[in-house]
Every structure is written in structure tokens, then in C-alpha cells.
Design a protein around this motif. Structure first.
Motif, PDB file in Angstrom:
ATOM      1  N   VAL A 158       0.835  -1.205   0.000  1.00  0.00           N
ATOM      2  CA  VAL A 158       0.000   0.000   0.000  1.00  0.00           C
ATOM      3  C   VAL A 158       0.867   1.250   0.000  1.00  0.00           C
ATOM      4  CG1 VAL A 158      -1.668   1.341   1.332  1.00  0.00           C
ATOM      5  CG2 VAL A 158      -1.979  -1.125   1.078  1.00  0.00           C
ATOM      6  N   GLY A 159       1.887   1.270   0.859  1.00  0.00           N
ATOM      7  CA  GLY A 159       2.737   2.450   0.957  1.00  0.00           C
ATOM      8  C   GLY A 159       3.534   2.712  -0.300  1.00  0.00           C
ATOM      9  N   LEU A 160       4.218   1.693  -0.794  1.00  0.00           N
ATOM     10  CA  LEU A 160       5.069   1.886  -1.964  1.00  0.00           C
ATOM     11  C   LEU A 160       4.265   2.145  -3.231  1.00  0.00           C
ATOM     12  CD1 LEU A 160       7.823  -0.803  -1.330  1.00  0.00           C
ATOM     13  CD2 LEU A 160       8.167   1.658  -1.450  1.00  0.00           C
ATOM     14  N   MET A 161       3.155   1.429  -3.409  1.00  0.00           N
ATOM     15  CA  MET A 161       2.338   1.657  -4.595  1.00  0.00           C
ATOM     16  C   MET A 161       1.729   3.058  -4.573  1.00  0.00           C
ATOM     17  SD  MET A 161       0.455  -2.046  -5.197  1.00  0.00           S
ATOM     18  CE  MET A 161      -0.451  -1.489  -6.643  1.00  0.00           C
ATOM     19  N   SER A 162       1.341   3.527  -3.399  1.00  0.00           N
ATOM     20  CA  SER A 162       0.776   4.876  -3.303  1.00  0.00           C
ATOM     21  C   SER A 162       1.806   5.927  -3.681  1.00  0.00           C
ATOM     22  CB  SER A 162       0.263   5.123  -1.876  1.00  0.00           C
ATOM     23  OG  SER A 162      -0.769   4.210  -1.545  1.00  0.00           O
ATOM     24  N   VAL A 163       3.006   5.802  -3.118  1.00  0.00           N
ATOM     25  CA  VAL A 163       4.062   6.764  -3.444  1.00  0.00           C
ATOM     26  C   VAL A 163       4.408   6.694  -4.925  1.00  0.00           C
ATOM     27  CG1 VAL A 163       6.489   7.338  -3.046  1.00  0.00           C
ATOM     28  CG2 VAL A 163       5.009   6.757  -1.109  1.00  0.00           C
ATOM     29  N   TYR A 164       4.536   5.488  -5.448  1.00  0.00           N
ATOM     30  CA  TYR A 164       4.931   5.296  -6.839  1.00  0.00           C
ATOM     31  C   TYR A 164       3.907   5.911  -7.797  1.00  0.00           C
ATOM     32  CZ  TYR A 164       6.764   2.730 -10.901  1.00  0.00           C
ATOM     33  OH  TYR A 164       7.299   2.396 -12.119  1.00  0.00           O
ATOM     34  N   LEU A 165       2.628   5.645  -7.554  1.00  0.00           N
ATOM     35  CA  LEU A 165       1.588   6.126  -8.466  1.00  0.00           C
ATOM     36  C   LEU A 165       1.326   7.618  -8.292  1.00  0.00           C
ATOM     37  CD1 LEU A 165      -0.889   3.114  -8.181  1.00  0.00           C
ATOM     38  CD2 LEU A 165       0.723   3.597 -10.033  1.00  0.00           C
ATOM     39  N   LEU A 166       1.324   8.112  -7.054  1.00  0.00           N
ATOM     40  CA  LEU A 166       1.073   9.536  -6.826  1.00  0.00           C
ATOM     41  C   LEU A 166       2.220  10.394  -7.363  1.00  0.00           C
ATOM     42  CD1 LEU A 166      -0.459   9.462  -3.218  1.00  0.00           C
ATOM     43  CD2 LEU A 166      -1.647   9.913  -5.375  1.00  0.00           C
ATOM     44  N   ALA A 167       3.436   9.868  -7.313  1.00  0.00           N
ATOM     45  CA  ALA A 167       4.576  10.623  -7.839  1.00  0.00           C
ATOM     46  C   ALA A 167       4.649  10.570  -9.357  1.00  0.00           C
ATOM     47  CB  ALA A 167       5.871  10.083  -7.238  1.00  0.00           C
ATOM     48  N   GLY A 168       3.834   9.705  -9.969  1.00  0.00           N
ATOM     49  CA  GLY A 168       3.852   9.589 -11.421  1.00  0.00           C
ATOM     50  C   GLY A 168       5.086   8.899 -11.962  1.00  0.00           C
ATOM     51  N   TRP A 169       5.730   8.080 -11.130  1.00  0.00           N
ATOM     52  CA  TRP A 169       6.951   7.403 -11.558  1.00  0.00           C
ATOM     53  C   TRP A 169       6.627   6.312 -12.583  1.00  0.00           C
ATOM     54  CZ3 TRP A 169       9.173   6.556  -5.963  1.00  0.00           C
ATOM     55  CH2 TRP A 169       9.739   7.763  -5.520  1.00  0.00           C
ATOM     56  N   ARG A 170       7.598   6.024 -13.406  1.00  0.00           N
ATOM     57  CA  ARG A 170       7.482   4.914 -14.352  1.00  0.00           C
ATOM     58  C   ARG A 170       8.876   4.355 -14.574  1.00  0.00           C
ATOM     59  NH1 ARG A 170       3.505   5.146 -19.475  1.00  0.00           N
ATOM     60  NH2 ARG A 170       2.064   5.347 -17.719  1.00  0.00           N
ATOM     61  N   ALA A 171       9.094   3.148 -14.104  1.00  0.00           N
ATOM     62  CA  ALA A 171      10.409   2.525 -14.197  1.00  0.00           C
ATOM     63  C   ALA A 171      10.748   2.191 -15.645  1.00  0.00           C
ATOM     64  CB  ALA A 171      10.450   1.263 -13.333  1.00  0.00           C
ATOM     65  N   GLU A 172      12.025   1.866 -15.867  1.00  0.00           N
ATOM     66  CA  GLU A 172      12.491   1.596 -17.224  1.00  0.00           C
ATOM     67  C   GLU A 172      11.723   0.452 -17.875  1.00  0.00           C
ATOM     68  OE1 GLU A 172      14.951   2.675 -19.509  1.00  0.00           O
ATOM     69  OE2 GLU A 172      14.777   4.500 -18.330  1.00  0.00           O
ATOM     70  N   GLY A 173      11.419  -0.582 -17.101  1.00  0.00           N
ATOM     71  CA  GLY A 173      10.708  -1.718 -17.674  1.00  0.00           C
ATOM     72  C   GLY A 173       9.337  -1.356 -18.190  1.00  0.00           C
ATOM     73  N   GLU A 174       8.717  -0.333 -17.616  1.00  0.00           N
ATOM     74  CA  GLU A 174       7.384   0.082 -18.023  1.00  0.00           C
ATOM     75  C   GLU A 174       7.417   1.132 -19.131  1.00  0.00           C
ATOM     76  OE1 GLU A 174       5.461   1.529 -14.536  1.00  0.00           O
ATOM     77  OE2 GLU A 174       6.211  -0.106 -13.301  1.00  0.00           O
ATOM     78  N   GLY A 175       8.411   2.025 -19.101  1.00  0.00           N
ATOM     79  CA  GLY A 175       8.379   3.148 -20.030  1.00  0.00           C
ATOM     80  C   GLY A 175       9.486   3.168 -21.059  1.00  0.00           C
ATOM     81  N   ARG A 176      10.317   2.118 -21.088  1.00  0.00           N
ATOM     82  CA  ARG A 176      11.468   2.122 -21.988  1.00  0.00           C
ATOM     83  C   ARG A 176      11.055   2.216 -23.447  1.00  0.00           C
ATOM     84  NH1 ARG A 176      13.325  -2.610 -20.755  1.00  0.00           N
ATOM     85  NH2 ARG A 176      14.679  -1.893 -19.094  1.00  0.00           N
ATOM     86  N   TYR A 177       9.984   1.529 -23.818  1.00  0.00           N
ATOM     87  CA  TYR A 177       9.642   1.410 -25.231  1.00  0.00           C
ATOM     88  C   TYR A 177       8.715   2.517 -25.719  1.00  0.00           C
ATOM     89  CZ  TYR A 177      11.708  -3.103 -24.369  1.00  0.00           C
ATOM     90  OH  TYR A 177      12.580  -4.091 -24.000  1.00  0.00           O
ATOM     91  N   THR A 178       8.228   3.326 -24.802  1.00  0.00           N
ATOM     92  CA  THR A 178       7.399   4.468 -25.197  1.00  0.00           C
ATOM     93  C   THR A 178       8.033   5.793 -24.817  1.00  0.00           C
ATOM     94  OG1 THR A 178       6.154   4.255 -23.117  1.00  0.00           O
ATOM     95  CG2 THR A 178       5.254   3.144 -25.052  1.00  0.00           C
ATOM     96  N   GLY A 179       9.252   5.733 -24.254  1.00  0.00           N
ATOM     97  CA  GLY A 179       9.933   6.965 -23.885  1.00  0.00           C
ATOM     98  C   GLY A 179       9.275   7.712 -22.753  1.00  0.00           C
ATOM     99  N   THR A 180       8.611   6.981 -21.853  1.00  0.00           N
ATOM    100  CA  THR A 180       7.874   7.637 -20.766  1.00  0.00           C
ATOM    101  C   THR A 180       8.444   7.303 -19.400  1.00  0.00           C
ATOM    102  OG1 THR A 180       6.292   5.793 -20.761  1.00  0.00           O
ATOM    103  CG2 THR A 180       5.727   7.718 -22.083  1.00  0.00           C
ATOM    104  N   SER A 181       9.679   6.811 -19.338  1.00  0.00           N
ATOM    105  CA  SER A 181      10.288   6.515 -18.044  1.00  0.00           C
ATOM    106  C   SER A 181      10.462   7.802 -17.257  1.00  0.00           C
ATOM    107  CB  SER A 181      11.646   5.838 -18.237  1.00  0.00           C
ATOM    108  OG  SER A 181      11.505   4.633 -18.959  1.00  0.00           O
ATOM    109  N   PHE A 182      10.216   7.716 -15.940  1.00  0.00           N
ATOM    110  CA  PHE A 182      10.328   8.899 -15.093  1.00  0.00           C
ATOM    111  C   PHE A 182      10.569   8.457 -13.659  1.00  0.00           C
ATOM    112  CE2 PHE A 182       8.254  11.943 -12.186  1.00  0.00           C
ATOM    113  CZ  PHE A 182       9.025  13.061 -12.461  1.00  0.00           C
ATOM    114  N   GLY A 183      11.462   9.151 -12.984  1.00  0.00           N
ATOM    115  CA  GLY A 183      11.698   8.887 -11.569  1.00  0.00           C
ATOM    116  C   GLY A 183      13.092   8.396 -11.259  1.00  0.00           C
ATOM    117  N   GLY A 184      13.840   7.954 -12.264  1.00  0.00           N
ATOM    118  CA  GLY A 184      15.232   7.570 -12.069  1.00  0.00           C
ATOM    119  C   GLY A 184      15.426   6.438 -11.078  1.00  0.00           C
TER     120      GLY A 184
END
Length: 472
Positions: A158-184
Motif C-alpha cells: 500500500v505504501g510503496l504503490m501509493s508513493v509510486y503512483l502519486l509521484a507519477g513514476w514509471r520505471a524503465e521496464g514500463e516506459g522504456r519502449y514508449t519513452g515515458t520513463s520517469f523517476g530515475g
């Protein structure tokens, strides 16, 4: 009570002879692809695969299962190391060409399949070195000392998913192919932790079902969040992380709860591979939905698995001819990832080659490619330790996987051992396409969380009959 049966001397001699023969052939074979070499290595592999699925194994009492670490590992090895060579033998593709990478190093084809086969045989040798068998009824596990684990997993999710989604992060595995990675670095660490907790959540449900118990509220909630996370990963193209969750759940049920035959496993495997292939095709598009996974692939022939096969050839062609062996540097960097975020923060902003994937990307792609070819298990071990290091490290990896399996056979109703086994099952299934240190972080972090749950558990109150009273 548990008994152990070691591999027979005759079988051990066969394994050692095959490994030595493959290594000797590695040094004698000519450049290029030899169809006889490819066919011989494929025959050896199919014999290993057939022996792994020949008879079921009772990991849990009275639940014969064909799903083992060795079988899933071998299946992934086929697609990573053998598929392109088999297609070439059948005249379906040219093993020396690729639509993904400009350099394919076809002169190393025979040596690559020989070294890969030697490593895979060594893994099976290590895995089968010692096998546990229950003699008599299974022990009654006392899981009260980690009774708080489901609550810790739920709070963490609950804690990590909330922080991850509210911050709008997107890890490399999720955004690598659309150029939408964010959060480092923070996004990468948080995403990996959520994936680990999701795997543990599903494993906890399997542990309950293995004991014929009803999962509690925290376990159901955690499992629901894990499924939501898995669907999200799949919809964003991170098929490898989503597959980890699927293996934990499906492999866990097939091992500890339900008897599933070979044909059902084959059907599930074909369906999973179809989805896996479709995600590869669709993830570069701007918009696609889960319904698109049901459609037929619009391409045939070479898949991205061929990139992993080429990494072995690239490593052989350039190490040590152009670059010296890393001598464990890449493994040291990988193990340093056990401390969350520290590794990424330490090298942030520096253009360094600290992994075999970085090195292979440099030799396989032009400098402005903008993407990473990744690595493979055989190539990763080779660039660190050379030809002889491959079967040695692979044997140790097989022994590690066998230890995890023997551990759960000896205590099949222990929550800790079921969770550790299912995480090992999933991580080793995908290990052929990753570096050798790939499982380390998740296994260490999950064990640390279970130790925390054990430390936080209330101490049992001893029975009054066993209490001693001071004489004053």
C-alpha cells in the motif's frame, strides 16, 4: 524425516564427460555455424528436457508436480540459446542475420552453442547432485513466528504503490519502449520492491492453500494488489516482471495444491508465450489494450530472444580479444545492489561500464542507439570468468536451486520455505536472460523481511507447568 539421495557415480560420470567433451569441442571447432554441432547440442538439450519432465516430483506431499526449477529454467534456455539455431536448421531464419542489431558475430555461432550447452548441462548436474525425499509423514510447521508477515507485505504494498503512483513514476521496464520513463533511481528501486512484495503476497496465499487453510484478510488484500500490479506491468509492456508474478502463482498452485498434467502445462506454456510475444510486438505502440493480446502476431521468424543468443557470440568475439575479462567486477557491482538505492546513487551521472549488459550494448550497437541489449546468463558469466568459469558457476547455480528445492521438500508446510522456494522458482526460470546476480536482491530482501516479521512476532507464553519460581 527427510532422506537424501546423491546422484549415482555412473550418471555423474556421464554429466562430467559431456561437459568436458563440449568444452574440448569449443576449442577445436572452426569459425561459423556447423549444422552438425548445432544438431548435436540440440539433441543433448532435448535429452535434458525430457529427463526433467519424465516423471513428477512430490515437492508437496501427495501432489505430484512436473513444475520444477530445472524444468522452467530449461524451457527459458531453449528460447534464449537454442531457438534461433533450431529455426536455422529448419531453414526458417538466417542465424547470422538480425532485424534488431547490426552486429551478429556469426563466426562465433558454433562456439556459442557449445559453451551454452556446457553451462546448461553443468546447471542440471548441480541441480541433481543431491535430492531430498520425505520418509514418513511431513513435519508440522510452526508458522506463528512470522504471523505478522502478511501484514508487513500489505503495508509495504500500500505504501510503496501509493508513493509510486502519486509521484507519477514509471520505471524503465514500463516506459522504456514508449519513452515515458520517469523517476530515475527512486522509481527503479520502488518498482522492484513492489514487484518483490507482490511475489511474496501471491506466495503467501499459496502457502495457506498448501496447508488447506483459508487465507486471511491481509493475504487476500495483498494478493489483489499484486494482481493489479501485474496487470499494470503487462499493460505497460513490462512482460518479464509480470511473468515473475504469473510463475509464482501458477507454479505455486501446480506444486502445492493441484495435480496438473503435462498437456495442461504445455497448453499454459503456449498461451503464456503467445502473450509474451504479443507484448513484445505491441509495447512500442502508443495505445493498445489487453484485448489486443488475443490477436495473432503480425510477424514471424526472429524474436527478441535472438538478441540474447547473439550476446553470447558478441562476448566470445570481443573478450579477451578487445577487452580483458572483468574478473568478477560485474558480479561485485551486481551484489552491491542488495543495499537499496546506494548503487544507483553512487554512479548517477557517470557513463561507466559496470555490467555485462553495458559492455555488450557497447560492442553490439552504435553509440547513438538509445537502447540496451541486456545480457544473458552465459555471456554474463563468460565476460567475468572465461570459458572454464561458465560450467563452474552454472554448477553452483544448479546446486543453489537444488538446495532451495530440497529445503522445501524437507518442510513442505513452512511459510518461510514455501515463499523462498516460489521466489526462487520464478527468478531462476527467467535467469537465462539475465545476469547471474539477477535473483540476489529479491531473495535477500525477501529473507530480510521475513526475519523482520520473526523479530516483531510476540514471544509465546510458556505453559505454567514449565515455569520456574525463584526461591526468593
Amino acid at each position: 524425516m527427510v532422506a537424501f539421495r546423491h546422484i549415482s557415480p555412473a550418471v555423474a560420470t556421464v554429466f562430467l564427460s559431456v561437459i568436458v567433451g563440449l568444452v574440448v569441442a569449443f576449442f577445436l571447432v572452426a569459425d561459423g555455424e556447423d549444422t552438425g554441432i548445432s544438431a548435436s547440442c540440440l539433441a543433448i538439450f532435448y535429452l535434458l528436457l525430457l529427463s526433467a519432465v519424465w516423471r513428477p516430483l512430490d515437492i508437496a506431499p501427495h501432489v505430484p508436480s512436473f513444475v520444477t526449477i530445472e524444468l522452467l529454467f530449461l524451457i527459458f534456455c531453449f528460447f534464449v540459446y537454442y531457438l534461433s539455431y533450431q529455426q536455422a536448421l529448419l531453414g526458417l531464419v538466417d542465424a547470422g542475420a538480425s532485424r534488431f542489431v547490426p552486429k551478429t558475430f556469426p563466426e562465433e555461432a558454433s562456439r556459442a552453442i557449445l559453451l551454452s550447452t556446457a553451462g546448461i548441462v553443468a546447471f542440471s548436474f548441480g541441480f541433481r547432485w543431491k535430492r531430498a525425499y520425505l520418509v514418513g509423514p511431513p513435519p508440522v510447521a510452526d508458522n506463528r513466528n512470522i504471523a505478522l508477515l502478511p501484514q508487513l507485505v500489505l503495508v509495504g504494498l500500500v505504501g510503496l504503490m501509493s508513493v509510486y503512483l502519486l509521484a507519477g513514476w514509471r520505471a524503465e521496464g514500463e516506459g522504456r519502449y514508449t519513452g515515458t520513463s520517469f523517476g530515475g533511481v527512486l522509481a527503479e528501486g520502488a518498482s522492484l520492491l513492489v514487484t518483490m512484495l507482490s511475489m511474496m503476497a501471491l506466495a503467501l496465499v499459496v502457502a495457506r492453500l498448501a496447508r488447506r487453510e483459508r487465507p486471511g484478510f491481509a493475504e487476500w488484500c495483498s494478493a489483489l494488489l499484486a494482481i493489479v500490479w501485474g496487470v499494470r506491468l503487462l499493460s505497460l509492456g513490462d512482460r518479464n516482471a509480470a511473468l515473475l508474478l504469473l510463475i509464482v502463482l501458477g507454479g505455486g498452485l501446480a506444486t502445492f495444491r493441484f495435480r496438473i498434467g503435462r498437456l495442461t502445462i504445455l497448453a499454459a506454456l503456449l498461451l503464456s508465450l503467445h502473450v509474451y510475444d504479443r507484448v513484445e510486438t505491441l509495447r512500442g505502440e502508443d495505445e493498445w489494450g489487453l484485448a489486443d493480446l488475443a490477436t495473432v502476431s503480425d510477424h514471424s521468424g526472429e524474436t527478441s530472444f535472438n538478441i540474447s543468443a547473439i550476446t553470447v557470440r558478441a562476448a566470445l568475439a570481443t573478450v579477451p580479444a578487445e577487452e580483458g575479462f572483468a574478473l568478477g567486477l560485474y558480479k561485485l557491482y551486481g551484489f552491491a545492489g542488495v543495499v537499496p538505492f546506494v548503487r544507483g546513487l553512487a554512479v548517477a551521472g557517470h557513463d561507466l561500464i559496470l555490467t555485462s549488459a553495458d559492455y555488450l550494448t557497447r560492442v553490439m550497437l552504435p553509440a547513438n542507439a538509445g537502447w540496451n541489449v541486456g545480457t544473458s546468463l552465459i555471456a554474463d558469466i563468460y565476460v567475468d570468468f572465461g570459458v572454464f568459469g561458465v560450467p563452474m558457476v552454472m554448477f553452483l547455480l544448479g546446486r543453489t536451486a537444488g538446495w532451495a528445492q530440497n529445503r522445501v521438500i524437507a518442510d513442505p508446510f513452512s511459510t518461510r520455505k514455501i515463499v523462498t522456494y516460489l521466489l526462487t522458482l520464478a527468478l531462476f526460470a527467467e535467469l537465462p536472460r539475465y545476469a547471474a546476480d539477477f535473483p540476489v536482491r529479491i531473495l535477500v530482501w525477501s529473507c530480510a523481511l521475513m526475519l523482520l516479521a520473526r523479530w516483531m512476532a510476540p514471544q509465546p507464553i510458556p505453559h505454567p507447568a514449565y515455569q520456574t519460581v525463584g526461591s526468593g
